[in-house]
Write a protein that holds these residues in place. Structure first.
Motif, short mmCIF file in Angstrom:
data_model
loop_
_atom_site.label_atom_id
_atom_site.label_comp_id
_atom_site.label_asym_id
_atom_site.label_seq_id
_atom_site.Cartn_x
_atom_site.Cartn_y
_atom_site.Cartn_z
N LYS A 30 0.75 -1.16 0.33
CA LYS A 30 0.35 0.26 -0.46
C LYS A 30 0.98 1.33 0.13
O LYS A 30 2.01 0.68 -0.25
N ASN A 31 -0.30 2.08 0.54
CA ASN A 31 0.63 3.42 0.15
C ASN A 31 1.71 4.18 -1.20
O ASN A 31 2.56 4.77 -0.31
N MET A 32 1.24 3.85 -2.04
CA MET A 32 1.97 4.38 -3.81
C MET A 32 1.37 5.51 -4.00
O MET A 32 0.56 5.87 -3.58
N PHE A 33 1.90 5.79 -4.57
CA PHE A 33 1.74 7.19 -4.81
C PHE A 33 3.32 7.48 -6.31
O PHE A 33 3.92 7.00 -6.71
N CYS A 34 2.16 8.85 -7.09
CA CYS A 34 3.11 9.13 -7.73
C CYS A 34 3.75 10.83 -8.12
O CYS A 34 3.80 11.22 -7.19
N THR A 35 5.18 11.11 -8.53
CA THR A 35 5.52 12.33 -8.35
C THR A 35 5.30 13.01 -9.84
O THR A 35 5.84 11.64 -10.73
N VAL A 36 5.06 13.98 -10.21
CA VAL A 36 4.98 14.25 -11.54
C VAL A 36 4.61 15.51 -11.03
O VAL A 36 4.77 16.56 -10.71
N GLY B 211 12.11 26.62 -16.98
CA GLY B 211 13.16 25.05 -16.80
C GLY B 211 13.31 24.51 -15.25
O GLY B 211 14.45 24.77 -15.48
N GLN B 212 12.44 25.46 -15.04
CA GLN B 212 12.34 24.62 -13.00
C GLN B 212 11.49 23.53 -12.81
O GLN B 212 10.36 23.76 -13.69
N PRO B 213 11.21 22.74 -12.90
CA PRO B 213 10.92 21.64 -12.13
C PRO B 213 9.70 22.22 -10.73
O PRO B 213 9.69 22.78 -10.00
N ILE B 214 8.57 21.52 -11.28
CA ILE B 214 7.09 21.81 -10.29
C ILE B 214 6.98 20.43 -10.33
O ILE B 214 6.28 19.82 -10.69
N THR B 215 6.49 19.89 -8.51
CA THR B 215 7.06 18.72 -8.55
C THR B 215 5.72 19.10 -7.54
O THR B 215 4.98 19.23 -7.05
N HIS B 216 4.11 17.57 -8.07
CA HIS B 216 3.43 17.50 -7.52
C HIS B 216 3.64 15.82 -6.91
O HIS B 216 4.28 14.91 -7.21
N ARG B 217 3.04 15.55 -5.93
CA ARG B 217 2.59 13.98 -5.67
C ARG B 217 1.36 13.97 -5.42
O ARG B 217 -0.24 14.80 -4.74
#
Length: 829
Positions: A755-761, A767-773
């Protein structure tokens, strides 16, 4: 304790106190940082006080004082001259004490080029100092002192000090001790005093341990029964204390109470001073109208003053004085419409005092008694009754004392009664009380949070290095106040400016940053910090910063025993620091359920050691590490912040504290404000349950929610996989509705539900990353591999790349459908 108390009770109390001491409950330590350094560090002074209207040479001791420049006194009446630095641990100065300087406690700090010290106490007496001369620990060989002297002495474990005075019959012999309050030495047991007056034959005439007036300090007064010599015994009550004391010995009056115990601001009140050995006497006082809540009345009698004043309350409403008899509702002292302050004395055992007042339906008031807090022995219990005699409110202890509080709302128009009694049904001429009915008027209380346990002064000196910044968070507590608030700092040292956003209506903690110009003169003083309402169409409500200066704490757990309030705090320009920090302004926002890496930079100027950094304040819904360290000789680190799903969407100003032991105590600076934007995420994701046998592959089907358009392609990574399984990064376009993530397992991948799997998108912008959980709570179920494993692993039936937007979304198979498919494939072989 006074001599009128039966000896058996006195003895029992002494035994009880010694038991407390054995178990560590009566030991006291002076407050101050233990592990945290402070620069500079003022500990104490010698002597601890001086005479009003005199000049006295005082030695101040501590650490890192070698760049001392001035003394800062919180109140008028004391100035200094001829300041001399002896060494890093000692500074000398001549104090000039004005003739009209208030007696008692004063607060002093040392301002150095490197910053400002904690506040410590200094004491002013009407008498000249007399130093203790050892040996004086034998009754038969006491130290002779003149009446009307202030003795500066010291107590050690098992030590008893004896002083001899000569008095005429009928003359007052008054003794008051400053001991527990004046020992600021850290990690040392303070002196919990005990005093007694004995005649030449060693008969004890009176004694005092604790007192209602001065809590754990001793106060005592007698009329000399005959001409002759009297011995004053001074010691620690448990024979264990270690520290200094001041004993005022003289013919001065010592009233134990004052009635009424308060009055209306700006009005003249005639007070009666109660409990003096020569009887009650009166004094008229015009109370200040400057917003003060308390005032100390020093009432002269026969040309002398008591060493400490009798405390009274100041409020903006009228007094009601009890008229006896008022022991029942029928006899109740008549008041009128609230707010009012009811005043009286529980004159005898089992006394009950009733007051009558009127209120209208829905009116709200807070009834609060004052007795313990103002130095009287009453342990109050309050009751409120309606006109029919029905009890509608009661209260015993409240607010950390034996005083009482009732929050009252009138249920109907009409008459009501408030009654007060002592918890143990005691009474006496000094059992004075005051009951205030506080209206719920608009009010703002301004404080600063304590950054370390049991130290209210830590980092509340705003020492701003030249060309640098210093920041602090401020707490605001609103009462009947709504809307946004703004800071107001009316005065600052030359070259110092401040910056802060408007405090939103939904927040009670907010940061403010001060900046000193590179050429700002090294200087400082005590200043006010205000917070006021921001609405232009409503009356302005202003709150002024208040701080508890903790001086003595008790064991266990560092409970505050003695402290004083202060409405000003030190702001000083200090010498330039050997480092500064800054936060790069993020080029992209922090999205809800996302993360961002802040680039924190150190600018070093001769200091190459480690620097501890911490976020001073996080916007609502944002979190990060408690602290991080910039290593030796490194100039930058990444500091990750996380936003939860409820983080407030807007732009915030953030800052960070940095501290280092840069060779002369702890140096603390802050970063200038940096803007951080909180925004909605670009997309959401739901991870559907996936099942697979060991050694096989499966596609986890992910449903996408496109929330905001983005350019290019986002990259998704799956996390939380079991050991010995992998998933490749996958790309997502802005129009995609579904994503298939291929998962590869090994023959020994652990069996079970993972369990508790997730993705980072990661969406790239500027030119900079915007990270989502996203997709939190995904599940992969791994079943045991089939008993007869196929010769060749079956190829996935579904493509391992993202589905085209023109294709219909893939529907995940149920577990029954997956079993049927596996059986069909096995039969075909």
């Amino acid at each position: 304790m006074n001599s009128c108390i039966p000896k058996r009770i006195v003895a029992s109390w002494k035994r009880f106190r010694r038991m407390l001491t054995v178990f560590g409950l009566a030991a006291f330590v002076a407050s101050g940082p233990v592990l945290q350094g402070a620069s500079p560090d003022l500990v104490s002074s010698t002597p601890r006080g001086a005479q009003v209207g005199s000049e006295a040479r005082i030695t101040f001791t501590g650490d890192r004082l070698d760049d001392a420049q001035e003394l800062l006194f919180h109140d008028l009446g004391i100035t200094f001259k001829d300041l001399k630095v002896v060494d890093a641990k000692k500074v000398e100065a001549t104090l000039v004490i004005a003739k009209d300087c208030r007696l008692g406690e004063h607060h002093v700090r040392i301002r150095c080029a490197s910053g400002t010290s904690y506040a410590r106490t200094f004491w002013v007496s009407q008498f000249a100092n007399v130093a203790e001369v050892e040996p004086n620990n034998e009754f038969e060989a006491p130290q002779l002192v003149a009446l009307n002297s202030t003795i500066e002495g010291a107590a050690t474990p098992e030590d008893i000090d004896y002083y001899k005075v000569v008095a005429k019959k009928g003359q007052r012999i008054s003794v008051e001790v400053e001991a527990l309050r004046i020992n600021n030495i850290r990690n040392a047991v303070a002196v919990d005093p005990y005093v007694a007056i004995l005649d030449k034959d060693r008969f004890e005439i009176a004694n005092s341990d604790d007192s209602a007036l001065l809590k754990q300090e001793s106060v005592l007064s007698i009329l000399a029964p005959e001409d002759g010599e009297y011995i004053i015994e001074v010691r620690d009550s448990a024979f264990q204390g270690r520290g200094t004391y001041r004993v005022h010995v003289g013919t001065y009056p010592r009233p134990l109470g004052i009635y009424p115990a308060g009055g209306k601001a700006g009005t003249e009140v005639e007070f009666t001073l109660i409990g003096d050995q020569k009887g009650a006497y009166k004094k008229k006082v015009t109370l200040p109208a400057d917003g003060s809540e308390t005032y100390h009345v020093f009432a002269a009698n026969e040309g002398q003053l008591p060493p400490s004043g009798n405390q009274v309350r100041i409020v903006p409403f009228d007094n009601v004085l009890e008229a006896e008899p008022n022991n029942t509702t029928k006899e109740a002292t008549a008041g009128a419409a609230l707010p009012l302050a009811f005043n009286g004395v529980l004159q005898e055992a089992a006394d009950r005092d009733y007051f009558k007042f009127t209120a209208t339906n829905g009116q709200k008031f807070r009834f609060r008694s004052y007795a313990n807090k103002i130095g009287t022995p009453v342990d109050t219990v309050l009751y409120i009754y309606d006109a029919a005699g029905k009890q509608v409110g009661t209260s015993d202890d409240a607010d950390g004392s034996s005083d009482s509080r009732i929050d009252f709302t009138a249920a109907a128009d009409g008459e009501y009664f408030v009654m007060i009694k002592d918890m143990l049904d005691r009474g006496g001429e000094d059992f004075i009380y005051r009951i205030e009915s506080e209206p719920y008027t608009p009010d703002i209380v301004v404080t600063m949070p304590d950054m370390v346990r049991n130290d209210t002064q830590y980092r509340k000196q705003f020492d701003i290095p030249q060309g640098n910044h210093f920041a602090m968070t401020v707490n605001v507590s609103r009462s009947s106040v709504s809307g946004d608030l703004t800071f107001d700092v009316p005065n600052l040292p030359a070259g110092v400016t401040w910056e802060a956003d408007t405090i939103p209506a939904n927040l009670s903690t907010f940061p403010i940053v001060f900046h000193a110009a590179a050429d700002a003169p090294i200087d400082g003083d005590l200043y006010a910090l205000n917070v006021k309402t921001a609405a232009a169409d409503k009356p302005v409500v202003t709150g002024t910063y208040k701080q508890v200066l903790d001086f003595v704490r008790g064991n266990p757990n560092g409970v505050l025993y003695y402290g004083s309030d202060s409405e000003k705090f030190p702001i000083a320009v200090a010498e330039a620091a050997p480092f500064a920090i800054s936060i790069d302004k993020p080029a992209v926002p922090l999205v809800r359920d996302g993360t961002i890496r802040l680039k924190v930079r150190a600018k070093r100027n001769g200091y190459e050691g480690k620097i501890l950094v911490r976020m001073l304040w996080n916007p609502p819904g944002v979190s990060g590490p408690a602290t991080m360290t910039i290593p030796d000789k490194i100039n930058e680190i990444d500091y990750e912040l996380n936003a939860n799903a409820n983080a407030e969407v807007r732009s915030w100003k953030i800052t960070m504290l940095a501290e280092a032991d840069a060779g002369k105590g702890l140096v603390t600076v802050s970063a200038p404000f940096t803007d951080l934007r909180i925004e909605e995420p670009y997309l959401g994701m739901k991870l559907n349950l996936a099942t697979v046998n060991q050694g096989q592959n499966v596609n986890m089907i992910c449903d996408l929610s496109q929330l905001r358009a983005f350019e290019g392609k986002a990259v998704a990574n799956l996390y939380g996989l079991p050991a010995k399984s992998t998933a490749a990064p996958m790309e997502i376009t802005k129009d995609q509705k579904q994503l298939l993530i291929p998962i590869t397992t090994a023959e020994d991948t652990p069996v079970g539900q993972h369990k508790n799997m997730f993705c980072t998108v990661v969406v790239t912008e500027n030119g900079q990353p915007i990270t989502h959980r996203v997709g939190m709570g995904g599940i992969l179920r791994v079943d045991p591999k089939p008993k007869e494993a196929p010769a060749k692993p079956a190829e996935p039936k579904q493509p391992v790349v993202a589905a085209k937007t023109s294709e219909a979304p893939v529907k995940p198979l149920s577990r029954l459908e997956q079993l049927r498919l596996e059986a069909k494939e096995a039969a075909a072989k």
